[in-house]
Design an enzyme around this catalytic site. Structure first.
Site, PDB file in Angstrom:
ATOM      1  N   GLY A   1      15.723 109.296  38.645  1.00  0.00           N
ATOM      2  CA  GLY A   1      16.764 108.847  37.719  1.00  0.00           C
ATOM      3  C   GLY A   1      17.110 109.905  36.683  1.00  0.00           C
ATOM      4  O   GLY A   1      16.243 110.663  36.251  1.00  0.00           O
TER       5      GLY A   1
ATOM      6  N   ARG B   1      16.453 110.629  45.259  1.00  0.00           N
ATOM      7  CA  ARG B   1      15.136 109.983  45.280  1.00  0.00           C
ATOM      8  C   ARG B   1      14.394 110.188  46.596  1.00  0.00           C
ATOM      9  O   ARG B   1      13.492 109.422  46.935  1.00  0.00           O
ATOM     10  CB  ARG B   1      15.286 108.484  45.022  1.00  0.00           C
ATOM     11  CG  ARG B   1      15.687 108.123  43.604  1.00  0.00           C
ATOM     12  CD  ARG B   1      15.346 106.685  43.283  1.00  0.00           C
ATOM     13  NE  ARG B   1      15.815 106.281  41.967  1.00  0.00           N
ATOM     14  CZ  ARG B   1      15.115 106.484  40.854  1.00  0.00           C
ATOM     15  NH1 ARG B   1      13.953 107.093  40.905  1.00  0.00           N
ATOM     16  NH2 ARG B   1      15.607 106.096  39.693  1.00  0.00           N
TER      17      ARG B   1
ATOM     18  N   ASP C   1       6.285 109.498  40.144  1.00  0.00           N
ATOM     19  CA  ASP C   1       6.293 109.632  41.601  1.00  0.00           C
ATOM     20  C   ASP C   1       6.680 111.047  42.032  1.00  0.00           C
ATOM     21  O   ASP C   1       6.082 111.608  42.946  1.00  0.00           O
ATOM     22  CB  ASP C   1       7.277 108.626  42.226  1.00  0.00           C
ATOM     23  CG  ASP C   1       6.745 107.196  42.152  1.00  0.00           C
ATOM     24  OD1 ASP C   1       5.513 107.024  42.204  1.00  0.00           O
ATOM     25  OD2 ASP C   1       7.551 106.270  42.040  1.00  0.00           O
TER      26      ASP C   1
ATOM     27  N   LYS D   1       9.713 114.097  33.293  1.00  0.00           N
ATOM     28  CA  LYS D   1      11.016 113.496  32.994  1.00  0.00           C
ATOM     29  C   LYS D   1      10.968 112.004  33.221  1.00  0.00           C
ATOM     30  O   LYS D   1      10.287 111.579  34.160  1.00  0.00           O
ATOM     31  CB  LYS D   1      12.051 114.113  33.948  1.00  0.00           C
ATOM     32  CG  LYS D   1      13.382 113.416  33.963  1.00  0.00           C
ATOM     33  CD  LYS D   1      13.829 112.967  35.356  1.00  0.00           C
ATOM     34  CE  LYS D   1      13.065 111.804  35.904  1.00  0.00           C
ATOM     35  NZ  LYS D   1      13.655 111.137  37.056  1.00  0.00           N
ATOM     36  N   THR D   2      11.578 111.212  32.456  1.00  0.00           N
ATOM     37  CA  THR D   2      11.950 109.823  32.703  1.00  0.00           C
ATOM     38  C   THR D   2      12.241 109.123  31.379  1.00  0.00           C
ATOM     39  O   THR D   2      11.459 109.230  30.432  1.00  0.00           O
ATOM     40  CB  THR D   2      10.908 108.982  33.496  1.00  0.00           C
ATOM     41  OG1 THR D   2      11.422 107.657  33.617  1.00  0.00           O
ATOM     42  CG2 THR D   2       9.528 108.910  32.890  1.00  0.00           C
TER      43      THR D   2
ATOM     44  N   ASP E   1      11.963 106.170  31.017  1.00  0.00           N
ATOM     45  CA  ASP E   1      11.042 105.027  30.944  1.00  0.00           C
ATOM     46  C   ASP E   1       9.872 105.266  29.986  1.00  0.00           C
ATOM     47  O   ASP E   1       9.246 104.313  29.533  1.00  0.00           O
ATOM     48  CB  ASP E   1      10.461 104.706  32.326  1.00  0.00           C
ATOM     49  CG  ASP E   1      11.536 104.346  33.333  1.00  0.00           C
ATOM     50  OD1 ASP E   1      12.702 104.206  32.927  1.00  0.00           O
ATOM     51  OD2 ASP E   1      11.209 104.217  34.520  1.00  0.00           O
TER      52      ASP E   1
HETATM   53  P1  FBP Z   1      12.847 107.564  37.060  1.00  0.00           P
HETATM   54  O1  FBP Z   1      11.508 106.901  37.025  1.00  0.00           O
HETATM   55  O2  FBP Z   1      13.145 108.224  38.336  1.00  0.00           O
HETATM   56  O3  FBP Z   1      13.060 108.461  35.879  1.00  0.00           O
HETATM   57  O4  FBP Z   1      13.936 106.407  36.937  1.00  0.00           O
HETATM   58  C1  FBP Z   1      14.206 105.750  35.784  1.00  0.00           C
HETATM   59  C2  FBP Z   1      15.085 104.554  36.005  1.00  0.00           C
HETATM   60  O5  FBP Z   1      16.191 104.655  35.137  1.00  0.00           O
HETATM   61  C3  FBP Z   1      14.350 103.225  35.793  1.00  0.00           C
HETATM   62  O6  FBP Z   1      14.295 102.861  34.432  1.00  0.00           O
HETATM   63  C4  FBP Z   1      15.172 102.275  36.612  1.00  0.00           C
HETATM   64  O7  FBP Z   1      14.431 101.131  36.987  1.00  0.00           O
HETATM   65  C5  FBP Z   1      15.538 103.119  37.801  1.00  0.00           C
HETATM   66  O8  FBP Z   1      15.576 104.455  37.333  1.00  0.00           O
HETATM   67  C6  FBP Z   1      16.870 102.776  38.399  1.00  0.00           C
HETATM   68  O9  FBP Z   1      17.021 103.504  39.562  1.00  0.00           O
HETATM   69  P2  FBP Z   1      18.397 103.866  40.246  1.00  0.00           P
HETATM   70  O10 FBP Z   1      19.016 104.966  39.455  1.00  0.00           O
HETATM   71  O11 FBP Z   1      18.006 104.340  41.595  1.00  0.00           O
HETATM   72  O12 FBP Z   1      19.233 102.643  40.233  1.00  0.00           O
END
Ligand code: FBP
Length: 548
Positions: free
Chosen positions: A78, A142, A173, A199-200, A202
């Site tokens: 993400g 991803r 991950d 990075k994230t 979250d």
């Molecule tokens: P990462 O863990 O890859 O940084 O993703 C963060 C995130 O924004 C989460 O908070 C959310 O649940 C997910 O990505 C949403 O994924 P997508 O962009 O595939 O809809």
């Protein structure tokens, strides 16, 4: 690209660096490390990268190579504000060491490495993206790198481009993948290093050596601005309850940080729900109680913050999701060929244990369908697609109706649902994220030039001014444990959930009853990029509480 005036003005912002990165860098080796758990399994799986020492940087004589090197960068998962600054930090760090050094970007995430889709990043390109949000410089994806065939293809593509090191910019991950790849490349004596960058948005990739992941600061500030705006609207019209689901996957760090910034009436923390073994019904009782008490004071409005991973933390739902994960992983083809959700639900119910089948049947169909949606490539439930805020609104409404009938509630309940997630992931990075990301990228370039592999770039002491930040490298194996994924035990980086004995949660706990009963909203307003340092350079409340 047509640039906005802010984008043009931000191009000339010079990110702040820790003192140790401003001149030549000496690398100091610390103690040998152990993984956070399952040391036996992890050391066997990572014989070449297990136990490496922590590295810290000091100003001093550098032992870095001056031979020209080429580096490939990958943005994974993400989007998170500041990714472009990580790349510009890597670029500037490498060019400073030797102007002949090259940086390639693999396009569209880890898949770009396997498919050999790349572009060389030059001054023009880098300058265009300095201090901007988004991952559009090279795109993200991803794809999970887990098959040897993918590793071999990646290696072949690196060799063809003369790439000496890969930097994987990703969450838990993706950094797990970085670690597996580093180990594989070392086993093959390939000469290609792998470095990870945390990075994230979250905020769940953190530990003793990684104080926060990048993007969390900016995303929380964007959501807090929006929550503040909604709270002011609620307090003006005095007629709506706003149920706001916040991104963050499993952990509730974003909900907690936004609560500390905005002081809403109710904040659900998934980790607390789990620790107290709370059922969905008990969560509804808690929200309803706050609604009823406020109504008794004539306040038929309020805000509820809901972490997006909540359903996974209620014991019964967690067990159900875990059974569903295994069933869906083992029957992927059968389930994907079914035409209707009804068919899928009936198929799944037959395979669930008796008690979980009962829980599954008790859920509204629309919600049960959402629990069966495809998992992401890492086996995670796509919690962003589950409309928890709507489920809670409906259930609170039903509860209040009953209470009204019984004469226990006299107010009015009208609710609006919101989901804040994607709008925060590509915002122009705050000064904090712009500086932090640039420093992380610069740190990665130093680790590469020192020939390190299997390390994550680390920048600490983040509540101090940037010049006092401490940069270095942490072995990724140190963060790993064994977890069940796709029905099998796998080595993965341990996710950092909200600690119920931690200072940020305690700050919420101390104040939340007062925030529930009264209207004590804080309106943080938009991120400021120019102006007094106490407004523009402020770190998150989470970091501030943790550093007290
Ligand atoms: P990462 O863990 O890859 O940084 O993703 C963060 C995130 O924004 C989460 O908070 C959310 O649940 C997910 O990505 C949403 O994924 P997508 O962009 O595939 O809809």
């Amino acid at each position: 690209m047509i640039k906005s005036p802010l984008q043009i003005a931000r191009e000339s912002y010079n990110p702040k660096l820790p003192e140790a990165l401003k001149g030549t860098v000496k690398i100091v080796e610390g103690n040998k490390t152990e993984s956070v758990a399952d040391q036996g399994d992890i050391s066997k799986l990572f014989p070449n990268t297990y136990g490496m020492p922590i590295l810290s940087f000091e100003a001093g004589e550098s032992a870095a190579t001056d031979k020209a090197i080429s580096v490939g960068v990958i943005l994974s998962g993400g989007q998170a504000p500041g990714g472009h600054n990580v790349i510009s930090g890597i670029y500037d760090g490498l060019k400073k060491l030797n102007p002949a050094n090259k940086v390639y970007g693999f396009l569209g995430g880890p898949g770009g490495l396997v498919n050999n889709e790349y572009s060389e990043l030059t001054d023009d390109v880098i300058d265009h993206y300095r201090n901007t949000g988004g991952f559009d410089i090279i795109g993200s994806g991803r794809t999970k790198l887990e098959e040897e065939a993918q590793f071999d293809k990646g290696l072949e593509n690196c060799k063809a481009l003369g790439i000496n090191a890969l930097v994987i910019i990703g969450g838990d991950d993706s950094n797990t993948n970085a670690c597996v790849l580093a180990e594989y490349f070392l086993q093959k004596k390939s000469g290609v290093q792998v470095i990870g960058v945390p990075k994230t948005i979250d905020g769940d990739l953190k530990n003793e050596m990684i104080e926060t992941s990048f993007g969390f600061d900016t995303a929380c500030k964007v959501y807090s601005e929006l929550i503040g705006n909604i709270q002011r609207d609620a307090n003006s019209a005095k007629k709506y309850w706003h149920f706001i689901k916040l991104m963050g996957r499993s952990a509730s760090h974003i909900a907690l940080e936004c609560a500390l910034q905005t002081q809403p009436n109710v904040t659900i923390i998934s980790e607390e729900v789990e620790a107290n073994n709370m059922t969905l019904g008990e969560v509804i009782d808690h929200i309803s109680e706050v609604v009823v008490n406020r109504a008794a004071n004539g306040e038929n409005f309020g805000t509820v913050l809901i972490p997006e991973g909540l359903v996974e933390f209620m014991p019964a739902m967690k067990k159900l999701i875990s059974e569903l994960n295994d069933i869906l992983a083992h029957n992927e083809v059968a389930v994907s060929t079914m035409e209707t959700n009804k068919e899928r639900r009936e198929f799944v119910v037959k395979k669930l244990s008796a008690d979980m089948a009962e829980v599954f049947r008790s859920l509204p169909n629309s919600f049960a369908n959402q629990l069966m949606l495809d998992r992401d490539p890492h086996g995670n439930v796509q919690v962003s697609m589950i409309e928890t805020e709507k489920l809670l609104i409906d259930m609170v409404k039903a509860k209040l109706k009953k209470m009204k009938k019984a004469g226990e509630y006299k107010g009015k309940f009208s609710a609006q649902g919101h989901f804040f997630g994607y709008e925060g992931r590509c915002a122009a990075p705050s000064n904090f994220d712009a500086d932090y990301c640039y420093s992380l990228g610069y740190t990665a370039s130093v680790l590469i030039a020192a020939g390190k592999s299997g390390y994550m770039a680390s920048v600490r002491n983040l509540t101090a001014p940037a010049s006092e930040w401490i940069a270095g490298g942490v072995p990724i194996t140190m963060m790993m444990n064994m977890e069940r994924r796709h029905g099998a035990m796998k080595p993965v980086i341990q996710k950092a959930l909200v600690r119920l004995d931690g200072a940020p949660f305690n700050a919420l706990k101390r104040q939340r009853d007062e925030w529930a009963a009264n209207t004590m909203y804080v309106y943080p307003g938009p991120i400021q990029y120019f102006g007094p340092s106490e407004v523009c350079d402020m770190p998150t409340k989470t970091l501030l509480e943790e550093s007290k």
